[in-house]
Motif scaffolding. Sequence first.
Motif, mmCIF file in Angstrom:
data_model
loop_
_atom_site.group_PDB
_atom_site.id
_atom_site.type_symbol
_atom_site.label_atom_id
_atom_site.label_comp_id
_atom_site.label_asym_id
_atom_site.label_seq_id
_atom_site.Cartn_x
_atom_site.Cartn_y
_atom_site.Cartn_z
ATOM 1 N N PHE A 133 0.838 -1.211 0.000
ATOM 2 C CA PHE A 133 0.000 0.000 0.000
ATOM 3 C C PHE A 133 0.866 1.253 0.000
ATOM 4 C CE2 PHE A 133 -1.956 3.412 2.450
ATOM 5 C CZ PHE A 133 -3.148 3.603 1.763
ATOM 6 N N TRP A 134 1.907 1.272 0.819
ATOM 7 C CA TRP A 134 2.781 2.450 0.897
ATOM 8 C C TRP A 134 3.521 2.673 -0.415
ATOM 9 C CZ3 TRP A 134 8.404 2.683 2.063
ATOM 10 C CH2 TRP A 134 8.833 4.013 2.291
ATOM 11 N N LEU A 135 3.982 1.593 -1.052
ATOM 12 C CA LEU A 135 4.717 1.735 -2.313
ATOM 13 C C LEU A 135 3.806 2.214 -3.444
ATOM 14 C CD1 LEU A 135 7.013 -1.430 -2.262
ATOM 15 C CD2 LEU A 135 7.753 0.949 -2.143
ATOM 16 N N GLY A 167 1.776 5.642 -1.912
ATOM 17 C CA GLY A 167 2.671 6.642 -1.347
ATOM 18 C C GLY A 167 2.139 7.201 -0.043
ATOM 19 N N GLY A 168 2.576 8.415 0.282
ATOM 20 C CA GLY A 168 2.199 9.033 1.541
ATOM 21 C C GLY A 168 3.182 8.677 2.642
ATOM 22 N N SER A 169 2.729 8.797 3.880
ATOM 23 C CA SER A 169 3.592 8.548 5.027
ATOM 24 C C SER A 169 3.625 7.067 5.375
ATOM 25 C CB SER A 169 3.104 9.348 6.231
ATOM 26 O OG SER A 169 3.857 9.030 7.387
ATOM 27 N N LEU A 170 4.800 6.562 5.700
ATOM 28 C CA LEU A 170 4.940 5.178 6.137
ATOM 29 C C LEU A 170 4.269 4.950 7.488
ATOM 30 C CD1 LEU A 170 6.147 2.348 5.724
ATOM 31 C CD2 LEU A 170 8.264 3.182 6.771
ATOM 32 N N TRP A 171 4.097 6.043 8.261
ATOM 33 C CA TRP A 171 3.478 5.894 9.574
ATOM 34 C C TRP A 171 2.015 5.493 9.477
ATOM 35 C CZ3 TRP A 171 6.738 5.373 13.250
ATOM 36 C CH2 TRP A 171 7.955 6.067 13.226
ATOM 37 N N SER A 172 1.352 5.782 8.368
ATOM 38 C CA SER A 172 -0.063 5.429 8.232
ATOM 39 C C SER A 172 -0.272 3.910 8.245
ATOM 40 C CB SER A 172 -0.635 6.056 6.962
ATOM 41 O OG SER A 172 -1.991 5.721 6.804
ATOM 42 N N PRO A 173 0.391 3.119 7.373
ATOM 43 C CA PRO A 173 0.214 1.663 7.490
ATOM 44 C C PRO A 173 0.790 1.096 8.774
ATOM 45 C CG PRO A 173 1.877 2.189 5.835
ATOM 46 C CD PRO A 173 1.214 3.475 6.209
ATOM 47 N N ALA A 174 1.866 1.708 9.309
ATOM 48 C CA ALA A 174 2.438 1.206 10.553
ATOM 49 C C ALA A 174 1.448 1.326 11.704
ATOM 50 C CB ALA A 174 3.725 1.962 10.868
ATOM 51 N N LEU A 175 0.764 2.462 11.800
ATOM 52 C CA LEU A 175 -0.230 2.634 12.855
ATOM 53 C C LEU A 175 -1.468 1.774 12.603
ATOM 54 C CD1 LEU A 175 0.026 6.500 13.367
ATOM 55 C CD2 LEU A 175 0.888 4.699 14.876
ATOM 56 N N ALA A 176 -1.769 1.486 11.339
ATOM 57 C CA ALA A 176 -2.879 0.574 11.047
ATOM 58 C C ALA A 176 -2.572 -0.824 11.569
ATOM 59 C CB ALA A 176 -3.148 0.545 9.545
#
Length: 429
Positions: free
Chosen positions: A145-147, A150-159
């Motif tokens: 999803f991040w690749l 894009g956007g912040s890596l913190w979004s999938p990490a917090l998910a």
Amino acid sequence: MTVHDASWVRQTMVAASERPSAATGVWLWARNNLFNGWLSTVLTLVSLIAIGWGMLSIGPWLGNSVWNASSVNECRQAMNGAPGACWAVIRDRWTQLFFGFYPAHLYWRPVIAFALLFAALAPVLFTALPRRMIWFSILYPGVAFWLIWGGSLWSPALAYLGFIIGFGLFASLARVNMGLATAAAVIGAATWWIGATGPLTSQLSAIAPIDLQTVASRDIGGFLLSIVIGVAGIAMSLPLGMLLALGRRSGMPLIRTMSVVYIEFIRGVPLITLLFTASLLLNYFLPPGTNFDLILRVVIMVTLFAGAYMAEVIRGGLAALPRGQYEAAEALGLDYWKAHRLIILPQALKISIPGIVNSFIGLFKDTTLVMFIGLMDPIALAGAIRANTDWQGIYWELYIFIGAVFFAFCFGMSRYSMYLERRLKTDHR
């Protein structure tokens, strides 16, 4: 004179002779499979005539192919009036067919995500690999999803942290009450995602920015879109189908009724209707100003649709198991969930492999229906390419290429299912 001295008694063994040429190799296979009766012979001859006619009809068209041209007019000039295939359109627009309108300088991101997909699937599909690699399979959806977006890596990490919170609540309350544990896990994870993920993402991005250029969902198309929807739908519909199958066979009237109503409703409604619901009607039920990504809505609807069909396939596998397997699980003192996890479901899933893979293949091909709600899948992109003045009149080449790519994916799934059936085969028939 002894018997051994008699002239009619052989003194040496005759060397073994080779089998007749008609009883070995290709001739033996052809006689057993193509000419083993009058009906088989007639069908073989008719098939050979049809194949020969097809080759004579398509051969000149393929033989007069043009690969280097910038428009359909250049193709026709190179063909000198003879019929031929203008494959130059594939060479000119293959990136659009694969990536849609994804920014060209960011192609490396979906390519890496696609390569990592095989690394994530490997420990799931092949048991010979180290089991600790399954952790990468769990983390892969967030990385992909991040690749891609894009956007912040913190979004999938917090998910992912929300899943950890839900699992922690479930594990702590499971010994008290399974229903309470499940409700607490769902409520806790949802509360985290809705209330904490957004603010924390902004704060962490300000402190330690780990960002990629954002790509809008409207720019994602082609086979990239089909793979995203197909893989996500396949990955989520299987566990949903297992839960629905167990719910339909449950002894609790409420759970059984809800499962039956859901399955029968979904099976009675065309997928295109659910896609239009996801595209148009769902926004009316959301709070004003809510931004619910269209691709995410499509993935959810495709998962719900495929899960209902998957439930019936798995229910067939459960019904095929003899009653003795359930009694054996009870005799071992296993509770409901351990019995199904260790004994019942592994056998039911093995029986259901052909139907499961058939549903997966149908789901992957049904991703082309998203063209009707405005998403640019390969079929929609083929229409957009043909609308361009440079390639007006191109028809067969685009659809043959798209069909070949879909066939490669579906054939790969089919061959893996055959390999899995052979590996899990325990009888000796």
